[in-house]
Design an enzyme around this catalytic site. Structure first.
Site, PDB file in Angstrom:
ATOM      1  N   ASP A 267       0.879  -1.169   0.000  1.00  0.00           N
ATOM      2  CA  ASP A 267       0.000   0.000   0.000  1.00  0.00           C
ATOM      3  C   ASP A 267       0.921   1.225   0.000  1.00  0.00           C
ATOM      4  OD1 ASP A 267      -2.078   1.801   0.133  1.00  0.00           O
ATOM      5  OD2 ASP A 267      -3.197   0.682   1.638  1.00  0.00           O
TER       6      ASP A 267
HETATM    7  C1  BGC Z   1      -5.038   3.184   0.107  1.00  0.00           C
HETATM    8  C2  BGC Z   1      -5.076   2.217  -1.050  1.00  0.00           C
HETATM    9  C3  BGC Z   1      -4.951   2.975  -2.328  1.00  0.00           C
HETATM   10  C4  BGC Z   1      -3.643   3.766  -2.301  1.00  0.00           C
HETATM   11  C5  BGC Z   1      -3.381   4.555  -3.559  1.00  0.00           C
HETATM   12  C6  BGC Z   1      -3.823   4.086   0.044  1.00  0.00           C
HETATM   13  O1  BGC Z   1      -3.925   5.101   0.988  1.00  0.00           O
HETATM   14  O2  BGC Z   1      -5.043   2.468   1.311  1.00  0.00           O
HETATM   15  O3  BGC Z   1      -6.282   1.488  -1.019  1.00  0.00           O
HETATM   16  O4  BGC Z   1      -4.995   2.090  -3.411  1.00  0.00           O
HETATM   17  O5  BGC Z   1      -3.684   4.671  -1.222  1.00  0.00           O
HETATM   18  O6  BGC Z   1      -4.261   5.615  -3.670  1.00  0.00           O
END
Ligand code: BGC
Length: 830
Positions: free
Chosen positions: A255
């Protein structure tokens, strides 16, 4: 334009190599579309330099995989996910995936996946960051709307079809967030303590199904720790389970910012660090390779996975760029509408309050904060639609000229936005920033003037010289109301949030997760009152701060009350929105400010009050649900949601959604009570495998609306059940369902399995193991067969470290919810 560091290097390398190979050569094998993907990868991998290998495993430009131009490896673009294609402008926006799961419709799940794929391709996106399949463990988790269910079987089936639809459409699906990311509070630091059995039976199966049956090419590791180790570096989770037990051959990406060290994530199974290689890059990896702490084979395996995904998905064989500016696509809109129609769950319908279809319905009042807006969850899952249909628009379109739709804007959470921008003070406010820590103490950094309190410092420091990380901001000023009466003060911030009026604390919140807080004070006309607002940002969620005040508006003016009273029916649209429910913080269990009062007030004026709620999961209903005859759970129904709701309210479409999550009677009944959000950054999953209905059934707690529940305008009759072994070792559960009501409609039939009475293992009373969704005309009967394989009877045996089946007689029940069984049989399993 300056090239990012990694791209500049690759471009330079590309030129050098091209110069050496001026003469035409035979096409290398990896460029041969007809060759087997693995052979192409074998051919390509050694062509990358050691440095390129270390660069490609760290994300590029925040949302892409690094290109290697000299080899023809394109930039592969990413986008959030999971409800629409975010990041690249406007995009069709679908119902939240909790709503998709409420349809229990595998076809529509696949259609959703392929529709998103076509939207993604139109934006040059090759990798979608979705679906999100974490289990809905607590009702207030800010991201429940992105998730699917409290039940791993339902989530796994829906996720598998979404993945299939997406990948058949040429776009990689990324199943997230792996794993046990079941709350937003402290998601970046919290350690989820979960037994291996609960992981295997509850928290992992949806990921496993998406990987093994959906063949998802990508998985995103979660922010949190699991049993002591960050998921991004969790050897058990990533190397043993995902890549070992499940044989995952794709890419495990982090993530955004979820990697915390080089050695841990490199050896702990992470293949791609996002959004950039902060920890996995040539500078950090080279010494570890030299010292033997990281093997070259480990790096090669990561690169191999990236190339395998890219080659298998055809990314080297077709352009990955956007060809024209994407437009509002009517095909995607049609898919969004279909999902919304199937997602809505009719929770309550006393005295046949719905549908609003009789000739006597001539005037419908629509009101509430979500009546004329686009209700959606917030955070990275929020995509911006080209257009949307609100409930008000939908009713106006669908009702026809004979029914008058009368709109009354409500009061509620929208007060904050409006008031933050318009509140007036006696002169400018003084704004003082402090910096420091609790250990070293705080000192004033800077004092400036501020006209109002309405800031989002997400991408910048509040003022030069004041670091964003942890600020303490204090606004001081005064207000002078022009009329005497009750005034409402409303604030939103992250961390400690405090408000005082007339030197009296009216709002005190030490750990505010971005919630909207309000307080009411009686003030006199013409008198000056000192006001102080203090926010101690804790660097956990959004650094935005908003504050405003104004005369407490009446819930309804006299004229509005009269219109409500005289209407033939009232539709009250309440619930959360993207400011109140979303990524980064968990939400309140109570409906937002003033909404319960509004419902009570309207219901007292008009007995035919229908409440439509937007939420990711369950919420407080005590105090208002008994006062209204009808309630619909609309989730966040996407850009066409208002039309779908209007069709259901007016009886043009028969509601068919069923809850993918239990609605409890009160917060005190939630299975995670006392074990959420954890203490000292540790959250114990003490309810273990008894999540959702497994808890309610096993502990004998009556829910308000059980898992799998949803009403229809027609009725169904269940009959003729047989459970019989099949020749290939499975069990066939066969039964008839008849639509014996007065309208056509869809019925979701649910098959649950209960363990043998002789079972020596702690098991839930029953578990969902199969289901079917069928459209039935009136008087139509359909024979349904649901096949149960051995996994329907198995449990995870921690001692053996494997799945096991206890021999015995298992009860098989068929019903219309997890609490309404209409047929029963048994299977003797050896
Ligand atoms: C989220 C993810 C997301 C990523 C990119 C993170 O803060 O937890 O689900 O895909 O950001 O935006």
């Amino acid at each position: 334009m300056t090239l990012p560091r990694s791209r500049a290097l690759v471009a330079a390398l590309g030129l050098a190599v091209l110069a050496c190979r001026a003469s035409a050569q035979a096409e290398p094998l990896y460029k041969d579309k007809s060759a087997a993907p693995e052979a192409r990868v074998d051919d390509l991998l050694p062509r990358l330099t050691a440095e390129e290998k270390m660069l490609i495993i760290g994300g590029d430009t925040d949302f892409s995989i690094m290109p290697v131009a000299r080899l023809g490896i394109p930039e592969v673009r990413f986008a959030d996910g999971p409800l629409g294609v975010r990041n690249w402008g406007f995009s069709p926006s679908y119902p939240s995936t909790a709503g998709l799961a409420a349809s229990w419709d595998t076809n529509v799940a696949e259609r959703f996946g392929s529709s998103i794929a076509s939207d993604a391709r139109a934006r040059g996106v090759g990798v979608m960051l979705g679906p999100a399949v974490n289990i809905m463990r607590v009702p207030v988790n800010g991201r429940n709307f992105e998730y699917m269910s409290e039940d791993p079987y339902l989530a796994g089936i829906i996720a598998t079809d979404v993945v299939k639809g997406m990948q058949e459409g040429g776009v990689v699906a990324t199943v997230k967030h792996f794993a046990a990311n079941n709350q937003e509070i402290e998601r970046g630091r919290v350690d989820a303590r979960v037994s291996v059995r609960a992981m295997e039976e509850i928290y992992l199966p949806a990921f496993k199904a998406a990987v093994q049956e959906g063949h998802a090419w990508s998985v995103m590791s979660a922010y949190n720790k699991l049993n002591g180790t960050y998921c991004s570096a969790n050897d058990w989770l990533n190397n043993k389970v995902l890549k070992g037990d499940w044989g995952f051959k794709g890419v495990l990406m982090s993530d955004w910012g979820a990697a915390h060290d080089t050695l841990g994530v490199t050896n702990g199974g992470l293949d791609l660090e996002m959004p950039s290689g902060a920890f996995m890059n040539p500078k950090t990896l080279a010494p570890l390779l030299a010292s033997g702490k990281v093997a070259q084979a480990t790096i090669d395996d990561k690169v191999r996975r990236i190339l395998r995904m890219e080659i298998s998905m055809g990314f080297l064989d077709r352009p990955q760029e956007m060809t024209s500016t994407p437009k509002d696509d009517p095909k995607s809109a049609a898919t969004a509408l279909q999902i919304a129609r199937e997602a809505v769950v009719l929770l309550k319908n006393d005295r046949e309050a719905l549908p609003l279809a009789s000739k006597n319905i001539k005037r419908i009042v629509v009101l509430g904060p979500n009546a004329d807006s686009y209700p959606a969850g917030g955070g990275s899952a929020h995509s911006q639609p080209f257009h949307y249909v609100s409930v008000l628009d939908g009713l106006r379109k669908v009702a026809g000229s004979k029914v008058k739709i009368d709109y009354i804007p409500g009061v509620g959470a929208e007060l904050l936005d409006k008031w933050a921008k318009s509140s007036s003070y006696e002169g400018p406010l003084s704004l003082t920033f402090k910096g420091g820590t609790w250990q070293t103490g705080f000192k004033d950094l800077k004092t400036v003037q501020d006209a109002r309190i309405d800031h989002d410092w997400s991408n910048e420091d509040p003022v030069p010289g004041v670091p964003l990380k942890t600020y303490q901001a204090t606004w001081k000023g005064s207000i002078r109301p022009t009329a005497s009466g009750n005034y409402t003060f409303v604030v939103r911030g992250q961390g400690g949030v405090f408000v005082s009026v007339d030197n009296r604390n009216i709002i005190t919140s030490w750990f505010c997760g971005g919630d909207i807080l309000t307080a009411e004070v009686s003030l006199e006309a013409g008198k000056s009152y000192p006001v102080e607002v203090n926010v101690n940002y804790d660097d956990k969620g959004s650094p935005a701060v908003q504050f405003g005040w104004g005369a407490t508006p009446p819930l309804l003016t006299d004229d509005e009350a009269e219109r409500v009273r005289k209407a033939d029916a009232v539709v009250a649209c309440v619930g959360y929105n993207l400011a109140l429910e979303g990524e980064g913080s968990d939400r309140t269990y109570e409906l937002p400010v003033h909404q319960p009062d509004l419902i009570r007030k309207v219901a007292a004026l008009n007995p035919r009050t229908v409440v439509v709620v937007n939420s990711g999961g369950s919420f407080e209903t005590a105090g208002w649900i008994d006062k209204v005859p009808a309630v619909l759970e609309a989730w966040y129904p996407g850009q066409e949601g208002g039309r779908a709701l209007a069709e259901i309210l007016l009886g043009k479409v028969n509601p068919s959604g069923k809850l993918p999550v239990t609605f409890e009677k009160a917060w005190k009944d939630t299975p995670s009570l006392g074990n959420y959000p954890g203490t000292n950054l540790t959250v114990n999953y003490a309810e273990d495998i008894l999540v959702g209905y497994r808890w309610f059934d096993t502990k004998g707690v009556a829910p308000l609306f059980p898992f799998g529940f949803g009403l229809s305008y027609t009725t169904f009759h269940y009959d003729k059940m047989h459970v019989a072994p099949t020749t290939d070792g499975h069990w066939a559960v066969t039964f008839d369902v008849t639509n014996n009501g007065t309208q056509k409609g869809a019925e979701i039939s649910e098959v649950y399995v209960s363990p043998p009475v002789t079972s020596k293992v702690m098991r839930p009373v029953r578990e969902l193991k199969g289901f079917s969704r069928e459209e039935l005309d009136t008087d139509q009967t359909i024979t349904i067969t649901v096949v149960l394989d051995r996994s329907a009877f198995s449990h995870y045996d921690e001692k053996k470290g494997d799945w096991a089946v206890e021999p015995g007689i298992y009860t098989v029940e068929v019903g219309s919810s997890s609490r309404k069984f209409l047929l029963s049989g048994s299977a003797e399993v050896d």
